[in-house]
Motif scaffolding. Structure first.
Motif, short mmCIF file in Angstrom:
data_model
loop_
_atom_site.label_atom_id
_atom_site.label_comp_id
_atom_site.label_asym_id
_atom_site.label_seq_id
_atom_site.Cartn_x
_atom_site.Cartn_y
_atom_site.Cartn_z
N UNK A 32 0.85 -1.46 0.16
CA UNK A 32 -0.39 0.32 0.16
C UNK A 32 0.86 1.33 0.57
N UNK A 33 0.95 2.06 -0.93
CA UNK A 33 0.76 3.51 -0.95
C UNK A 33 0.20 4.66 -0.90
N UNK A 34 0.83 5.22 0.43
CA UNK A 34 -0.12 6.69 0.77
C UNK A 34 0.69 7.53 0.54
N UNK A 35 -0.62 8.48 -0.05
CA UNK A 35 0.34 10.30 0.17
C UNK A 35 0.29 10.39 1.64
N UNK A 36 1.56 11.48 1.84
CA UNK A 36 1.86 11.44 3.32
C UNK A 36 0.18 13.36 3.40
N UNK A 37 -0.46 13.14 2.34
CA UNK A 37 -1.26 13.93 2.99
C UNK A 37 -2.90 13.61 2.75
N UNK A 38 -2.41 11.81 2.65
CA UNK A 38 -4.06 11.00 3.24
C UNK A 38 -4.93 11.00 4.65
N UNK A 39 -5.13 10.76 4.91
CA UNK A 39 -5.53 10.99 6.02
C UNK A 39 -5.48 9.43 6.99
N UNK A 40 -5.55 8.53 6.36
CA UNK A 40 -5.32 7.25 6.42
C UNK A 40 -4.04 7.07 7.15
N UNK A 41 -2.83 7.95 6.13
CA UNK A 41 -1.23 7.80 6.44
C UNK A 41 -0.96 7.70 8.16
#
Length: 150
Positions: A32-41
């Motif tokens: 899973x790659x998440x943007x550092x701006x994603x709420x779930x990060x």
């Protein structure tokens, strides 16, 4: 398989949670790659985090995930699944009600938010020295109805 959420602004999208459960139960363990701006990060700490504005970092992150060993995929998958399966809507609701019950009655206010005297604010804005001004901006009508100030 890789899931990449590259949003630049996000509240709390549940797609990474859904991905985690589906991958875990399907035995795929896709990174899973998440943007550092994603709420779930913050919640999914062992997901790969990347700044979506940095194309080079995004490319490197994708490559790292494609080359990731099965043992690392398993470890990351298990950590994400443990979080998602224990931090449920039921737990959130229970914690919210517990916190609400602990609220001191003296701190709860039933006083409605006063209506802003728009003519007075406009008058003061035009008559006060520029060095003494403070400008308060509303956020999409959250504090008061949309109005035009002359």
């Amino acid at each position: 398989h890789i899931c990449m959420l590259s949003c630049v602004r996000d509240g709390m999208r549940l797609l990474p949670h859904d991905w985690t459960v589906c991958q875990h139960h399907g035995g795929n363990m896709g990174p899973l790659i998440l943007s550092s701006f994603a709420g779930s990060a913050q919640s999914l700490a062992l997901a790969k985090h990347v700044n979506p504005w940095d194309a080079e970092a995004m490319s490197q992150c994708i490559r790292q995930c494609l080359d990731m060993s099965q043992s690392e995929r398993r470890m990351r998958d298990q950590a994400a699944y443990n979080f998602v399966s224990t931090h449920t809507a039921r737990l959130w609701g229970s914690n919210f009600l517990e916190d609400l019950g602990a609220t001191q009655p003296s701190r709860v206010s039933n006083t409605p938010t006063p209506v802003v005297d728009t003519p007075l604010v406009a008058h003061d804005f035009h008559t006060v020295s520029q060095l003494q001004r403070i400008l308060i901006l509303r956020y999409e009508g959250a504090l008061m109805q949309h109005q035009t100030i002359p």
